[in-house]
Design a protein around this motif. Structure first.
Motif, PDB file in Angstrom:
ATOM      1  N   PHE A   1       0.842  -1.196   0.000  1.00 45.54           N
ATOM      2  CA  PHE A   1       0.000   0.000   0.000  1.00 45.54           C
ATOM      3  C   PHE A   1       0.878   1.247   0.000  1.00 45.54           C
ATOM      4  CE2 PHE A   1      -3.121   2.887   2.274  1.00 45.54           C
ATOM      5  CZ  PHE A   1      -4.065   2.895   1.259  1.00 45.54           C
ATOM      6  N   LEU A   2       0.680   2.106  -0.986  1.00 44.17           N
ATOM      7  CA  LEU A   2       1.421   3.366  -1.100  1.00 44.17           C
ATOM      8  C   LEU A   2       2.936   3.164  -1.021  1.00 44.17           C
ATOM      9  CD1 LEU A   2      -0.878   5.379   1.350  1.00 44.17           C
ATOM     10  CD2 LEU A   2      -0.957   5.456  -1.156  1.00 44.17           C
ATOM     11  N   PRO A   3       3.477   2.202  -1.783  1.00 47.06           N
ATOM     12  CA  PRO A   3       4.909   1.889  -1.657  1.00 47.06           C
ATOM     13  C   PRO A   3       5.840   3.028  -2.061  1.00 47.06           C
ATOM     14  CG  PRO A   3       3.976   0.825  -3.605  1.00 47.06           C
ATOM     15  CD  PRO A   3       2.815   1.398  -2.827  1.00 47.06           C
ATOM     16  N   GLN A   4       5.350   3.966  -2.899  1.00 47.03           N
ATOM     17  CA  GLN A   4       6.212   5.058  -3.362  1.00 47.03           C
ATOM     18  C   GLN A   4       6.267   6.227  -2.373  1.00 47.03           C
ATOM     19  OE1 GLN A   4       5.786   6.002  -7.683  1.00 47.03           O
ATOM     20  NE2 GLN A   4       4.084   4.567  -7.593  1.00 47.03           N
ATOM     21  N   GLU A   5       5.391   6.205  -1.376  1.00 46.35           N
ATOM     22  CA  GLU A   5       5.304   7.327  -0.433  1.00 46.35           C
ATOM     23  C   GLU A   5       6.051   6.978   0.858  1.00 46.35           C
ATOM     24  OE1 GLU A   5       4.038   9.541  -2.175  1.00 46.35           O
ATOM     25  OE2 GLU A   5       2.643   8.512  -3.511  1.00 46.35           O
ATOM     26  N   LYS A   6       7.207   7.558   1.037  1.00 44.66           N
ATOM     27  CA  LYS A   6       8.034   7.270   2.209  1.00 44.66           C
ATOM     28  C   LYS A   6       7.463   7.977   3.438  1.00 44.66           C
ATOM     29  CE  LYS A   6      10.786   4.973  -0.446  1.00 44.66           C
ATOM     30  NZ  LYS A   6      10.713   3.478  -0.441  1.00 44.66           N
ATOM     31  N   VAL A   7       7.252   7.215   4.486  1.00 46.77           N
ATOM     32  CA  VAL A   7       6.599   7.731   5.695  1.00 46.77           C
ATOM     33  C   VAL A   7       7.309   8.963   6.237  1.00 46.77           C
ATOM     34  CG1 VAL A   7       6.041   7.230   8.102  1.00 46.77           C
ATOM     35  CG2 VAL A   7       5.573   5.516   6.332  1.00 46.77           C
ATOM     36  N   GLU A   8       8.625   8.912   6.346  1.00 47.31           N
ATOM     37  CA  GLU A   8       9.359  10.035   6.925  1.00 47.31           C
ATOM     38  C   GLU A   8       9.245  11.285   6.073  1.00 47.31           C
ATOM     39  OE1 GLU A   8      10.697  10.394   9.949  1.00 47.31           O
ATOM     40  OE2 GLU A   8       9.735   8.453  10.269  1.00 47.31           O
ATOM     41  N   ASN A   9       9.213  11.113   4.756  1.00 50.41           N
ATOM     42  CA  ASN A   9       9.059  12.267   3.863  1.00 50.41           C
ATOM     43  C   ASN A   9       7.711  12.950   4.072  1.00 50.41           C
ATOM     44  OD1 ASN A   9      11.538  11.663   2.796  1.00 50.41           O
ATOM     45  ND2 ASN A   9      10.754  10.724   0.924  1.00 50.41           N
ATOM     46  N   VAL A  10       6.676  12.126   4.225  1.00 54.04           N
ATOM     47  CA  VAL A  10       5.330  12.670   4.449  1.00 54.04           C
ATOM     48  C   VAL A  10       5.278  13.406   5.781  1.00 54.04           C
ATOM     49  CG1 VAL A  10       2.879  12.124   4.708  1.00 54.04           C
ATOM     50  CG2 VAL A  10       4.269  10.839   3.066  1.00 54.04           C
ATOM     51  N   LYS A  11       5.757  12.776   6.829  1.00 53.08           N
ATOM     52  CA  LYS A  11       5.687  13.364   8.171  1.00 53.08           C
ATOM     53  C   LYS A  11       6.514  14.646   8.266  1.00 53.08           C
ATOM     54  CE  LYS A  11       5.458  10.728  11.803  1.00 53.08           C
ATOM     55  NZ  LYS A  11       5.701   9.724  12.853  1.00 53.08           N
ATOM     56  N   ASN A  12       7.702  14.635   7.693  1.00 56.08           N
ATOM     57  CA  ASN A  12       8.542  15.833   7.738  1.00 56.08           C
ATOM     58  C   ASN A  12       7.864  17.000   7.025  1.00 56.08           C
ATOM     59  OD1 ASN A  12      10.556  14.520   9.164  1.00 56.08           O
ATOM     60  ND2 ASN A  12      11.744  14.006   7.345  1.00 56.08           N
ATOM     61  N   ALA A  13       7.219  16.709   5.905  1.00 55.29           N
ATOM     62  CA  ALA A  13       6.580  17.768   5.118  1.00 55.29           C
ATOM     63  C   ALA A  13       5.392  18.378   5.851  1.00 55.29           C
ATOM     64  CB  ALA A  13       6.140  17.225   3.763  1.00 55.29           C
ATOM     65  N   ILE A  14       4.531  17.556   6.420  1.00 53.63           N
ATOM     66  CA  ILE A  14       3.315  18.100   7.030  1.00 53.63           C
ATOM     67  C   ILE A  14       3.568  18.725   8.387  1.00 53.63           C
ATOM     68  CG2 ILE A  14       1.890  16.458   5.754  1.00 53.63           C
ATOM     69  CD1 ILE A  14       1.414  14.905   8.303  1.00 53.63           C
ATOM     70  N   ASN A  15       4.717  18.433   8.977  1.00 50.28           N
ATOM     71  CA  ASN A  15       5.052  19.045  10.267  1.00 50.28           C
ATOM     72  C   ASN A  15       5.809  20.355  10.120  1.00 50.28           C
ATOM     73  OD1 ASN A  15       4.079  17.367  12.540  1.00 50.28           O
ATOM     74  ND2 ASN A  15       5.231  15.750  11.496  1.00 50.28           N
ATOM     75  N   ASP A  16       6.196  20.684   8.895  1.00 54.21           N
ATOM     76  CA  ASP A  16       6.857  21.954   8.620  1.00 54.21           C
ATOM     77  C   ASP A  16       5.781  23.005   8.385  1.00 54.21           C
ATOM     78  OD1 ASP A  16       8.263  24.119   7.728  1.00 54.21           O
ATOM     79  OD2 ASP A  16       9.025  23.166   5.905  1.00 54.21           O
ATOM     80  N   GLU A  17       5.517  23.836   9.379  1.00 54.05           N
ATOM     81  CA  GLU A  17       4.382  24.761   9.307  1.00 54.05           C
ATOM     82  C   GLU A  17       4.587  25.922   8.336  1.00 54.05           C
ATOM     83  OE1 GLU A  17       3.463  25.849  13.353  1.00 54.05           O
ATOM     84  OE2 GLU A  17       2.156  24.103  13.558  1.00 54.05           O
ATOM     85  N   THR A  18       5.782  26.061   7.772  1.00 52.94           N
ATOM     86  CA  THR A  18       5.981  27.105   6.769  1.00 52.94           C
ATOM     87  C   THR A  18       5.402  26.678   5.416  1.00 52.94           C
ATOM     88  OG1 THR A  18       8.170  26.257   6.165  1.00 52.94           O
ATOM     89  CG2 THR A  18       8.060  27.919   7.918  1.00 52.94           C
ATOM     90  N   ASN A  19       5.267  25.366   5.215  1.00 50.58           N
ATOM     91  CA  ASN A  19       4.684  24.846   3.973  1.00 50.58           C
ATOM     92  C   ASN A  19       3.559  23.862   4.270  1.00 50.58           C
ATOM     93  OD1 ASN A  19       4.459  24.460   1.125  1.00 50.58           O
ATOM     94  ND2 ASN A  19       5.580  22.540   1.341  1.00 50.58           N
ATOM     95  N   ALA A  20       3.860  22.871   5.118  1.00 46.60           N
ATOM     96  CA  ALA A  20       2.862  21.925   5.634  1.00 46.60           C
ATOM     97  C   ALA A  20       2.189  21.081   4.560  1.00 46.60           C
ATOM     98  CB  ALA A  20       1.795  22.665   6.441  1.00 46.60           C
ATOM     99  N   LEU A  21       2.886  20.838   3.438  1.00 46.81           N
ATOM    100  CA  LEU A  21       2.245  20.147   2.327  1.00 46.81           C
ATOM    101  C   LEU A  21       3.164  19.094   1.725  1.00 46.81           C
ATOM    102  CD1 LEU A  21      -0.219  20.047   0.356  1.00 46.81           C
ATOM    103  CD2 LEU A  21       0.976  21.769  -1.021  1.00 46.81           C
ATOM    104  N   TYR A  22       2.591  17.902   1.493  1.00 44.65           N
ATOM    105  CA  TYR A  22       3.303  16.822   0.805  1.00 44.65           C
ATOM    106  C   TYR A  22       2.495  16.427  -0.423  1.00 44.65           C
ATOM    107  CZ  TYR A  22       5.102  12.203  -0.371  1.00 44.65           C
ATOM    108  OH  TYR A  22       5.619  11.125  -1.045  1.00 44.65           O
ATOM    109  N   GLN A  23       3.172  16.288  -1.568  1.00 43.67           N
ATOM    110  CA  GLN A  23       2.503  15.871  -2.796  1.00 43.67           C
ATOM    111  C   GLN A  23       3.260  14.703  -3.416  1.00 43.67           C
ATOM    112  OE1 GLN A  23       0.663  19.142  -5.272  1.00 43.67           O
ATOM    113  NE2 GLN A  23       2.126  20.405  -4.145  1.00 43.67           N
ATOM    114  N   GLY A  24       2.623  13.528  -3.416  1.00 43.20           N
ATOM    115  CA  GLY A  24       3.207  12.342  -4.017  1.00 43.20           C
ATOM    116  C   GLY A  24       2.378  11.877  -5.203  1.00 43.20           C
ATOM    117  N   SER A  25       2.665  10.687  -5.693  1.00 41.29           N
ATOM    118  CA  SER A  25       1.964  10.181  -6.865  1.00 41.29           C
ATOM    119  C   SER A  25       0.641   9.504  -6.511  1.00 41.29           C
ATOM    120  CB  SER A  25       2.852   9.191  -7.621  1.00 41.29           C
ATOM    121  OG  SER A  25       3.221   8.110  -6.774  1.00 41.29           O
ATOM    122  N   GLU A  26       0.558   8.930  -5.310  1.00 38.02           N
ATOM    123  CA  GLU A  26      -0.688   8.296  -4.872  1.00 38.02           C
ATOM    124  C   GLU A  26      -1.234   8.900  -3.594  1.00 38.02           C
ATOM    125  OE1 GLU A  26      -1.108   3.763  -6.307  1.00 38.02           O
ATOM    126  OE2 GLU A  26       0.393   4.031  -4.745  1.00 38.02           O
TER     127      GLU A  26
END
Length: 247
Positions: free
Chosen positions: A78-103
């Motif tokens: 499930f969602l093999p291309q979306e690395k957990v740490e990449n998602v978490k780091n992105a959404i916890n950065d309140e200056t951007n707070a956004l992660y965009q992957g393929s799925e």
């Protein structure tokens, strides 16, 4: 005469079976949905330094079978291309707070500073669904046309911002666009926004119907507890999707 009746019965059975399969093809399996939401909570949930949960939202666009019966999401399927740490780091950065992957796309809350005395947090639902027609959600849905799309928000959309149809951060127009996308759809929340404050004092029955008018609404509170909120037409929103009534 008997032969004709027999053939008519077979035809009716065939049509009914075909219709049933068609309905199931476009409807999320609620047990699978509960497992998907639990997967989100286990992998991407935001918490503060004291361990308290914080608002975030996630949307996925995956093959249909991953929202149907007997699918069990795991790291290897499930969602093999979306690395957990990449998602978490992105959404916890309140200056951007956004992660965009393929799925998968995800958002926390973005801090917007107007001046030294004025700032606000842009809500995660709006970050993913706006601007209408060119949002992260629009781009995600363009990846696959006949699939399963699930939008999950930890707290229900707020009445004064996300569900204000005339507001600049409204998600209603975006839901209209999502409605036109083929395949399975599910809009899911877990908790009520500001449970002890103003939102639960308002008519969430009417507010949530704004969502249901475009996509099916669900509330999932655990891996084993997920509810279809209903609310189509004159049907009321299910009580499991509304705050408990005051005694």
């Amino acid at each position: 005469m008997k032969f004709t009746v027999f053939l008519s019965g077979l035809l009716l059975l065939f049509l009914l079976s075909d219709w049933t399969e068609s309905v199931e093809d476009d409807t999320v399996d609620i047990n699978t949905l509960a497992r998907i939401i639990n997967f989100f909570e286990q992998n991407y949930k935001r918490v503060d330094k004291d361990g308290h949960p914080r608002q975030y939202a996630i949307a996925i666009n995956v093959p249909k079978h991953q929202c149907q019966q007997n699918f069990f999401p795991a790291q290897n399927n499930f969602l093999p291309q979306e690395k957990v740490e990449n998602v978490k780091n992105a959404i916890n950065d309140e200056t951007n707070a956004l992660y965009q992957g393929s799925e998968l796309i995800a958002a926390g809350t973005r801090k917007v500073v107007i001046n030294k005395k004025k700032q606000y947090n842009m809500h995660s639902e709006s970050l993913l669904l706006n601007p209408v027609g060119n949002s992260p959600m629009t781009k995600l849905l363009d990846e696959s046309k006949d699939s399963c799309s699930v939008f999950y928000t930890f707290d229900s959309p707020c009445v004064d911002t996300c569900l204000d149809a005339t507001g600049s951060h409204s998600i209603i127009e975006a839901l209209k666009n999502w409605k036109e996308h083929d395949g399975i759809k599910a809009f899911v929340f877990k908790n009520f926004w500001k449970f002890d404050e103003k939102d639960t004092k308002k008519d969430l029955q009417a507010e949530f119907k704004q969502i249901v008018a475009h996509v099916p609404l669900f509330r999932c509170v655990s891996e084993n507890e997920c509810y279809a909120c209903k609310g189509e037409g004159n049907t009321p929103i299910d009580e499991h999707c509304l705050p408990p009534k005051e005694i």
